[in-house]
Scaffold this motif. Structure first.
Motif, PDB file in Angstrom:
ATOM      1  N   GLU A   1       3.457  -0.487 -20.574  1.00 44.00           N
ATOM      2  CA  GLU A   1       4.368  -1.571 -20.950  1.00 44.00           C
ATOM      3  C   GLU A   1       5.310  -1.916 -19.800  1.00 44.00           C
ATOM      4  O   GLU A   1       5.583  -3.086 -19.544  1.00 44.00           O
ATOM      5  N   THR A   2       5.797  -0.888 -19.119  1.00 44.57           N
ATOM      6  CA  THR A   2       6.698  -1.098 -17.980  1.00 44.57           C
ATOM      7  C   THR A   2       6.015  -1.873 -16.873  1.00 44.57           C
ATOM      8  O   THR A   2       6.661  -2.622 -16.132  1.00 44.57           O
ATOM      9  N   ALA A   3       4.700  -1.676 -16.763  1.00 47.88           N
ATOM     10  CA  ALA A   3       3.896  -2.327 -15.726  1.00 47.88           C
ATOM     11  C   ALA A   3       3.406  -3.704 -16.146  1.00 47.88           C
ATOM     12  O   ALA A   3       2.542  -4.283 -15.473  1.00 47.88           O
ATOM     13  N   ASP A   4       3.950  -4.225 -17.253  1.00 46.59           N
ATOM     14  CA  ASP A   4       3.491  -5.527 -17.778  1.00 46.59           C
ATOM     15  C   ASP A   4       1.990  -5.512 -18.045  1.00 46.59           C
ATOM     16  O   ASP A   4       1.292  -6.520 -17.857  1.00 46.59           O
ATOM     17  N   TYR A   5       1.494  -4.348 -18.447  1.00 48.66           N
ATOM     18  CA  TYR A   5       0.089  -4.156 -18.822  1.00 48.66           C
ATOM     19  C   TYR A   5      -0.880  -4.344 -17.657  1.00 48.66           C
ATOM     20  O   TYR A   5      -2.072  -4.588 -17.856  1.00 48.66           O
ATOM     21  N   ILE A   6      -0.364  -4.207 -16.436  1.00 54.67           N
ATOM     22  CA  ILE A   6      -1.226  -4.219 -15.249  1.00 54.67           C
ATOM     23  C   ILE A   6      -1.375  -2.759 -14.802  1.00 54.67           C
ATOM     24  O   ILE A   6      -0.422  -2.153 -14.315  1.00 54.67           O
TER      25      ILE A   6
ATOM     26  N   THR B   1       1.538  -2.864  -9.349  1.00 56.72           N
ATOM     27  CA  THR B   1       2.163  -1.874 -10.224  1.00 56.72           C
ATOM     28  C   THR B   1       2.827  -0.770  -9.414  1.00 56.72           C
ATOM     29  O   THR B   1       3.919  -0.311  -9.769  1.00 56.72           O
ATOM     30  N   PHE B   2       2.217  -0.375  -8.312  1.00 56.86           N
ATOM     31  CA  PHE B   2       2.859   0.597  -7.423  1.00 56.86           C
ATOM     32  C   PHE B   2       4.122  -0.009  -6.807  1.00 56.86           C
ATOM     33  O   PHE B   2       5.148   0.665  -6.673  1.00 56.86           O
ATOM     34  N   ASP B   3       4.044  -1.274  -6.428  1.00 56.36           N
ATOM     35  CA  ASP B   3       5.229  -1.944  -5.896  1.00 56.36           C
ATOM     36  C   ASP B   3       6.349  -1.974  -6.937  1.00 56.36           C
ATOM     37  O   ASP B   3       7.529  -1.771  -6.608  1.00 56.36           O
ATOM     38  N   LYS B   4       5.967  -2.201  -8.192  1.00 54.68           N
ATOM     39  CA  LYS B   4       6.979  -2.298  -9.243  1.00 54.68           C
ATOM     40  C   LYS B   4       7.680  -0.970  -9.471  1.00 54.68           C
ATOM     41  O   LYS B   4       8.908  -0.919  -9.594  1.00 54.68           O
ATOM     42  N   ILE B   5       6.922   0.128  -9.536  1.00 55.32           N
ATOM     43  CA  ILE B   5       7.568   1.415  -9.787  1.00 55.32           C
ATOM     44  C   ILE B   5       8.445   1.833  -8.610  1.00 55.32           C
ATOM     45  O   ILE B   5       9.529   2.372  -8.806  1.00 55.32           O
TER      46      ILE B   5
ATOM     47  N   ILE C   1      12.113   4.187  -5.004  1.00 51.41           N
ATOM     48  CA  ILE C   1      11.328   5.296  -4.459  1.00 51.41           C
ATOM     49  C   ILE C   1      10.993   5.020  -3.005  1.00 51.41           C
ATOM     50  O   ILE C   1      10.542   3.932  -2.654  1.00 51.41           O
ATOM     51  N   ASP C   2      11.218   6.001  -2.158  1.00 49.02           N
ATOM     52  CA  ASP C   2      10.817   5.926  -0.756  1.00 49.02           C
ATOM     53  C   ASP C   2       9.448   6.608  -0.652  1.00 49.02           C
ATOM     54  O   ASP C   2       9.378   7.846  -0.715  1.00 49.02           O
ATOM     55  N   PRO C   3       8.355   5.843  -0.543  1.00 50.40           N
ATOM     56  CA  PRO C   3       7.019   6.442  -0.599  1.00 50.40           C
ATOM     57  C   PRO C   3       6.806   7.639   0.333  1.00 50.40           C
ATOM     58  O   PRO C   3       6.217   8.644  -0.101  1.00 50.40           O
ATOM     59  N   PRO C   4       7.251   7.604   1.606  1.00 49.03           N
ATOM     60  CA  PRO C   4       7.009   8.768   2.455  1.00 49.03           C
ATOM     61  C   PRO C   4       7.723  10.047   2.002  1.00 49.03           C
ATOM     62  O   PRO C   4       7.404  11.134   2.478  1.00 49.03           O
ATOM     63  N   LYS C   5       8.669   9.897   1.080  1.00 51.63           N
ATOM     64  CA  LYS C   5       9.369  11.071   0.550  1.00 51.63           C
ATOM     65  C   LYS C   5       8.959  11.369  -0.890  1.00 51.63           C
ATOM     66  O   LYS C   5       9.677  12.049  -1.624  1.00 51.63           O
ATOM     67  N   SER C   6       7.791  10.871  -1.274  1.00 51.22           N
ATOM     68  CA  SER C   6       7.327  11.076  -2.646  1.00 51.22           C
ATOM     69  C   SER C   6       5.941  11.708  -2.656  1.00 51.22           C
ATOM     70  O   SER C   6       5.186  11.620  -1.686  1.00 51.22           O
TER      71      SER C   6
ATOM     72  N   GLU D   1      -9.191   9.674  -8.555  1.00 53.31           N
ATOM     73  CA  GLU D   1      -9.181   9.458  -7.107  1.00 53.31           C
ATOM     74  C   GLU D   1      -8.808   8.026  -6.743  1.00 53.31           C
ATOM     75  O   GLU D   1      -8.033   7.790  -5.819  1.00 53.31           O
ATOM     76  N   LYS D   2      -9.337   7.049  -7.499  1.00 51.65           N
ATOM     77  CA  LYS D   2      -9.087   5.651  -7.156  1.00 51.65           C
ATOM     78  C   LYS D   2      -7.613   5.283  -7.315  1.00 51.65           C
ATOM     79  O   LYS D   2      -7.112   4.387  -6.616  1.00 51.65           O
ATOM     80  N   ASN D   3      -6.897   5.968  -8.210  1.00 50.67           N
ATOM     81  CA  ASN D   3      -5.481   5.673  -8.400  1.00 50.67           C
ATOM     82  C   ASN D   3      -4.608   6.235  -7.282  1.00 50.67           C
ATOM     83  O   ASN D   3      -3.431   5.884  -7.175  1.00 50.67           O
ATOM     84  N   LEU D   4      -5.189   7.088  -6.444  1.00 48.40           N
ATOM     85  CA  LEU D   4      -4.444   7.641  -5.310  1.00 48.40           C
ATOM     86  C   LEU D   4      -4.558   6.765  -4.064  1.00 48.40           C
ATOM     87  O   LEU D   4      -3.781   6.925  -3.128  1.00 48.40           O
ATOM     88  N   VAL D   5      -5.502   5.829  -4.066  1.00 46.29           N
ATOM     89  CA  VAL D   5      -5.710   4.984  -2.888  1.00 46.29           C
ATOM     90  C   VAL D   5      -4.466   4.161  -2.546  1.00 46.29           C
ATOM     91  O   VAL D   5      -3.971   4.221  -1.409  1.00 46.29           O
ATOM     92  N   PRO D   6      -3.903   3.373  -3.481  1.00 48.44           N
ATOM     93  CA  PRO D   6      -2.704   2.606  -3.127  1.00 48.44           C
ATOM     94  C   PRO D   6      -1.512   3.497  -2.828  1.00 48.44           C
ATOM     95  O   PRO D   6      -0.677   3.143  -1.989  1.00 48.44           O
ATOM     96  N   ALA D   7      -1.441   4.644  -3.483  1.00 50.07           N
ATOM     97  CA  ALA D   7      -0.336   5.574  -3.216  1.00 50.07           C
ATOM     98  C   ALA D   7      -0.371   6.042  -1.767  1.00 50.07           C
ATOM     99  O   ALA D   7       0.652   6.049  -1.068  1.00 50.07           O
ATOM    100  N   ALA D   8      -1.553   6.427  -1.303  1.00 44.91           N
ATOM    101  CA  ALA D   8      -1.698   6.882   0.085  1.00 44.91           C
ATOM    102  C   ALA D   8      -1.399   5.760   1.064  1.00 44.91           C
ATOM    103  O   ALA D   8      -0.754   5.980   2.106  1.00 44.91           O
ATOM    104  N   ARG D   9      -1.842   4.554   0.750  1.00 42.77           N
ATOM    105  CA  ARG D   9      -1.597   3.427   1.649  1.00 42.77           C
ATOM    106  C   ARG D   9      -0.113   3.097   1.761  1.00 42.77           C
ATOM    107  O   ARG D   9       0.347   2.608   2.792  1.00 42.77           O
ATOM    108  N   LEU D  10       0.635   3.373   0.702  1.00 38.68           N
ATOM    109  CA  LEU D  10       2.085   3.149   0.743  1.00 38.68           C
ATOM    110  C   LEU D  10       2.816   4.259   1.480  1.00 38.68           C
ATOM    111  O   LEU D  10       3.993   4.117   1.799  1.00 38.68           O
TER     112      LEU D  10
END
Length: 221
Positions: A138-143, A150-154, A160-165, A172-181
């Protein structure tokens, strides 16, 4: 060797099949109800409905997104129904609770499930008080994850500072955008050790042991 997570001050955890083992087959109960829902909504035979369910999951990130896009589904009806399952297969894990409680900084749940589902599961597992926020579908507007928006939104919503998270996920596929950030990514589950993705930094089938053995802020060098 233990993982060096001494740079991390924000801890993001997926919910299902991450804060409890996939071996509980809890998600299997939810998937059965998803298939029942799809069959009833579309009028398809159950096996065809199951195939469509998995097709939507693959193409859209969640079955729910596929139903919303292709059938105009009202999401709350679906979420309330499919998450209404017994949790008698889930057992609180004192070792995991202690390991999560020892993490310095903020701890958040980042799930494609609903807020109510996350609240219910975390409370049952005696982990709810360890997490300051729940970022749900719901927080992600169902995306759903793995959408970069959605990663940008959270990250923006919770500063959140991605390099410190660090982000813990069974997908595995849900980790792809996280790693890129720039997030540190940890794949969790029985198949993690077989992953060769460059977007997965650490792999574990025992979340409690991984966390308790990791080097954290303030740990001896």
């Amino acid at each position: 060797m233990s993982a060096d997570l001494s740079h991390v001050d924000t801890w993001l955890f997926d919910l299902d099949n991450t804060v409890y083992p996939i071996e509980t087959q809890f998600m299997g109960r939810i998937e059965v109800k998803m298939t029942d829902f799809v069959a009833r909504m579309t009028g398809l035979p159950r096996e065809e409905a199951r195939a469509l369910q998995h097709q939507y999951f693959t193409e859209h990130g969640t079955t729910l997104s596929g139903l919303m896009i292709n059938h105009g589904l009202e999401p709350k009806v679906f979420l309330d129904e499919v998450h209404d399952v017994s949790m008698d297969c889930l057992t609180p894990d004192p070792a995991l609770r202690a390991a999560i409680a020892a993490l310095p900084g903020r701890r958040l749940i980042f799930t494609n499930g609903s807020v109510g589902h996350a609240e219910r599961v975390l409370t049952h597992l005696e982990l709810r008080d360890l997490f300051s926020e729940i970022f749900a579908i719901e927080t992600a507007d169902y995306i759903p994850k793995p959408s970069l928006s959605t990663f940008d939104k959270i990250t923006k919503l919770h500063a959140i500072d991605p390099p410190k998270s660090a982000f813990f996920e069974d997908s595995e596929k849900n980790l792809v955008p996280a790693a890129r950030l720039g997030m540190t990514t940890i794949l969790v589950g029985p198949y993690a050790k077989d992953s060769t993705s460059e977007h997965v930094h650490f792999r574990t089938n025992d979340l409690a042991e991984f966390l308790s053995s990791a080097r954290l802020q303030g740990s001896p060098a």
